[in-house]
Design a protein around this motif. Structure first.
Motif, PDB file in Angstrom:
ATOM      1  N   GLY A 216      -3.934   8.631 -12.105  1.00 33.03           N
ATOM      2  CA  GLY A 216      -4.828   9.706 -11.705  1.00 33.03           C
ATOM      3  C   GLY A 216      -5.891   9.307 -10.698  1.00 33.03           C
ATOM      4  O   GLY A 216      -6.691  10.147 -10.286  1.00 33.03           O
ATOM      5  N   GLN A 217      -5.884   8.048 -10.294  1.00 42.34           N
ATOM      6  CA  GLN A 217      -6.854   7.543  -9.322  1.00 42.34           C
ATOM      7  C   GLN A 217      -6.163   7.283  -7.982  1.00 42.34           C
ATOM      8  O   GLN A 217      -4.935   7.235  -7.915  1.00 42.34           O
ATOM      9  N   PRO A 218      -6.949   7.100  -6.917  1.00 45.10           N
ATOM     10  CA  PRO A 218      -6.338   6.822  -5.614  1.00 45.10           C
ATOM     11  C   PRO A 218      -5.464   5.579  -5.653  1.00 45.10           C
ATOM     12  O   PRO A 218      -5.621   4.710  -6.524  1.00 45.10           O
ATOM     13  N   PRO A 219      -4.543   5.441  -4.683  1.00 46.80           N
ATOM     14  CA  PRO A 219      -3.656   4.278  -4.641  1.00 46.80           C
ATOM     15  C   PRO A 219      -4.401   2.951  -4.512  1.00 46.80           C
ATOM     16  O   PRO A 219      -3.907   1.914  -4.980  1.00 46.80           O
ATOM     17  N   THR A 220      -5.547   2.949  -3.812  1.00 48.39           N
ATOM     18  CA  THR A 220      -6.367   1.748  -3.664  1.00 48.39           C
ATOM     19  C   THR A 220      -7.835   2.153  -3.784  1.00 48.39           C
ATOM     20  O   THR A 220      -8.173   3.341  -3.843  1.00 48.39           O
ATOM     21  N   ASN A 221      -8.695   1.155  -3.766  1.00 43.62           N
ATOM     22  CA  ASN A 221     -10.142   1.427  -3.796  1.00 43.62           C
ATOM     23  C   ASN A 221     -10.758   1.445  -2.404  1.00 43.62           C
ATOM     24  O   ASN A 221     -11.971   1.349  -2.252  1.00 43.62           O
ATOM     25  N   TRP A 222      -9.944   1.583  -1.358  1.00 38.53           N
ATOM     26  CA  TRP A 222     -10.451   1.493   0.006  1.00 38.53           C
ATOM     27  C   TRP A 222     -11.511   2.569   0.272  1.00 38.53           C
ATOM     28  O   TRP A 222     -11.322   3.738  -0.070  1.00 38.53           O
ATOM     29  N   PRO A 223     -12.606   2.179   0.915  1.00 38.16           N
ATOM     30  CA  PRO A 223     -13.642   3.156   1.249  1.00 38.16           C
ATOM     31  C   PRO A 223     -13.411   3.784   2.617  1.00 38.16           C
ATOM     32  O   PRO A 223     -12.867   3.142   3.525  1.00 38.16           O
TER      33      PRO A 223
END
Length: 545
Positions: free
Chosen positions: A142-149
């Protein structure tokens, strides 16, 4: 100025002084409050008289303008708010007739969500070939594929109703192209040729270090509990090795045009990379021709720091056969008159939060202009630099247009303060920006009448005439432009002093006290009057030695 007076065609870009035009804010020919191509055409004689060699025009493509035109919906046309392809053709031809070359922006990392290919990808659904042209991925629990900002705030991924996430390293409206896909590669080959064939002399490459991504999609490290925004070595979406193959391919396309009467077509990279060793990889002989030197733009008004930046830049770029390219301001940064009016540790802080001495900033801006134009290589002048414009830091919140304002939750005002339309004439807004009284898309300050081009033209001591004098000397002096420099090792602390052959010396006083001039034959130009034959603080002098 005629074409015969420009730099030799084979190497013009190595010494060129390029004037950046931000189309919405330069000149408005039709009176609707937005700058346009016919406004630029009307001001070409002004730019020729100023003495620059070329124009770089920020994006002029069809766009919803959710990021000032860097959200491109069609790479082969002109935004109707700015004009038509016929207007662009006329602009290119008229500029060439005046000896001015034309560079335009290429935005290859991302497009607009209004681009037909992205709209087709949305319509085609999960797992479709259309989505392979972009970075669509499944999320993680349920979260984005990565933590990239994202550069403008928030995460770099946006989820669709069908569950897919798409990557946007900048605004949500700017999906990233997938440069691993051959169709994307071929499309940009075609775009380059389209504009080269229309007579464009080169491209400024937006975020030239960002197209290649690590397909493994690793997370970035945390910094103070948040995903880092640093371009560290190994960052999965900046400065990836794969970006160099793209640049090499583009260089080969540009080289196809090298033997035409118009001369070589060139690229300048926007790549915010430090140290200079990393930047130098982008301007090797088979890659891009030049790159903006942002270390100099970010440097404080400090002799030691500036010398270190100049040395580090020139040494590393010369090592790969590339010229340095100097810049003081652009459409993404606080105008340098304002930066230089602040304490050095706060110079790059956001709008309205740091005390600023604009009189001091103007004095330093004049000195910095002569330093920039005396250094080896090329230089860029952002529209309004030649007028000494300050950053507009009190724009009403309801007019702020930069996506940073929204993406930051109204905590970062963004870049609108350097994009306010420039003043041409008259005593009140719109200062001749358009033919009538229609106010421009961003409001101009009420106290700008002394800064108009008209007001400064007949004042021999004006900021505008300082630029004209400097550019005239630079064009005619054999020592200036591409070449080398030698530092004066006996210069006092706080003084930058260097010579360039034949017979030129530049001295910049960044100390708190006047200093004697070195032996010389003639004073060519000073950024401020001398004091009893001495060089005052925050002043630059050009000498014939």
């Amino acid at each position: 100025m005629t074409d015969s007076e420009t730099r030799p065609a084979a190497d013009w870009w190595r010494s060129a002084v390029v004037y950046q035009v931000y189309p919405r804010s330069f000149a408005d020919a039709d009176g609707d409050g937005t700058g346009d191509l016919n406004g630029i055409r009307a001001k070409l004689p002004y730019l020729a008289e100023l003495g620059v060699d070329a124009l770089w025009i920020s994006p002029w493509y069809p766009s919803p303008l959710l990021d000032g035109g860097y959200d491109v919906a069609d790479y082969r046309d002109i935004n109707p708010e700015f004009g038509t392809l016929a207007d662009a053709d006329a602009l290119i031809a008229e500029a060439h007739a005046l000896g001015l070359r034309i560079l335009i922006d290429l935005v290859p990392n991302h497009c607009s969500w209004e681009h037909p290919w992205f709209k087709a990808a949305l319509a085609a659904g999960k797992g479709s070939p259309e989505r392979d042209l972009f970075w669509f991925r499944d999320g993680k629990d349920g979260q984005p594929p990565t933590n990239w900002p994202a550069a403008f705030g928030g995460p770099a991924w946006q989820q669709l109703d069908d569950g897919d996430w798409y990557l946007h390293l900048f605004d949500i409206s700017q999906p990233d192209w997938n440069w691993d896909h051959p169709k994307v590669i071929e499309e940009f080959d075609s775009i380059l040729r389209f504009w080269f064939d229309r007579g464009v002399d080169g491209f400024r490459i937006d975020v030239a270090d960002s197209m290649a991504k690590d397909a493994g999609l690793p997370d970035v490290p945390l910094e103070d509990g948040q995903p880092t925004r640093e371009k560290y070595v190994g960052n999965p979406f900046y400065d990836q090795p794969g970006v160099h193959a793209i640049h090499q391919r583009w260089r080969a396309i540009a080289d196809e045009y090298a033997d035409t009467p118009q001369g070589p077509r060139v690229f300048v990279a926007e790549a915010w990379l430090s140290p200079a060793e990393r930047l130098a990889q982008y301007v090797r002989p088979n890659e891009l021709h030049s790159a903006f030197n942002f270390d100099a733009l970010r440097a404080a008004w400090d002799a030691k720091e500036l010398r270190e930046v100049i040395d580090h830049t020139t040494e590393n770029l010369w090592a790969v056969g590339a010229p340095a390219t100097w810049v003081l301001s652009n459409h993404d940064t606080i105008r340098h008159r304002t930066r230089f009016g602040r304490d050095k540790k706060d110079a790059l802080e956001g709008a309205g939060v740091v005390p600023t001495d604009l009189a001091l900033g103007l004095r330093r801006a004049r000195a910095a202009a002569l330093l920039e134009l005396a250094l080896p290589g090329g230089a860029y002048v952002y529209q309004g630099d030649e007028l000494g414009l300050p950053e507009v830091e009190d724009l009403p919140e309801d007019v702020l247009d930069d996506p940073t304002w929204e993406r930051s939750g109204h905590t970062v005002r963004g870049r609108d303060g350097c994009r306010v339309p420039i003043p041409w004439s008259g005593s009140e807004p719109p200062y001749g920006f358009g033919p009538g009284t229609e106010q421009p898309w961003l409001p101009q300050p009420a106290d700008w009448s002394p800064l108009t081009a008209e007001a400064q033209t007949d004042d021999p001591d004006s900021h505008l005439n300082l630029y004209k004098s400097a550019l005239r000397i630079r064009r005619g002096h054999a020592a200036l432009g591409e070449g080398r420099l030698a530092w004066d090792q006996d210069a006092p602390e706080g003084i930058l002093s260097f010579t360039r052959d034949p017979g030129f010396q530049c001295v910049v006083n960044l100390s708190d006290a006047p200093v004697p001039l070195p032996p010389h034959q003639k004073i060519l130009l000073t950024s401020a009057p001398l004091s009893a034959g001495e060089l005052p603080p925050d002043t630059t002098v050009w000498l014939e030695s």
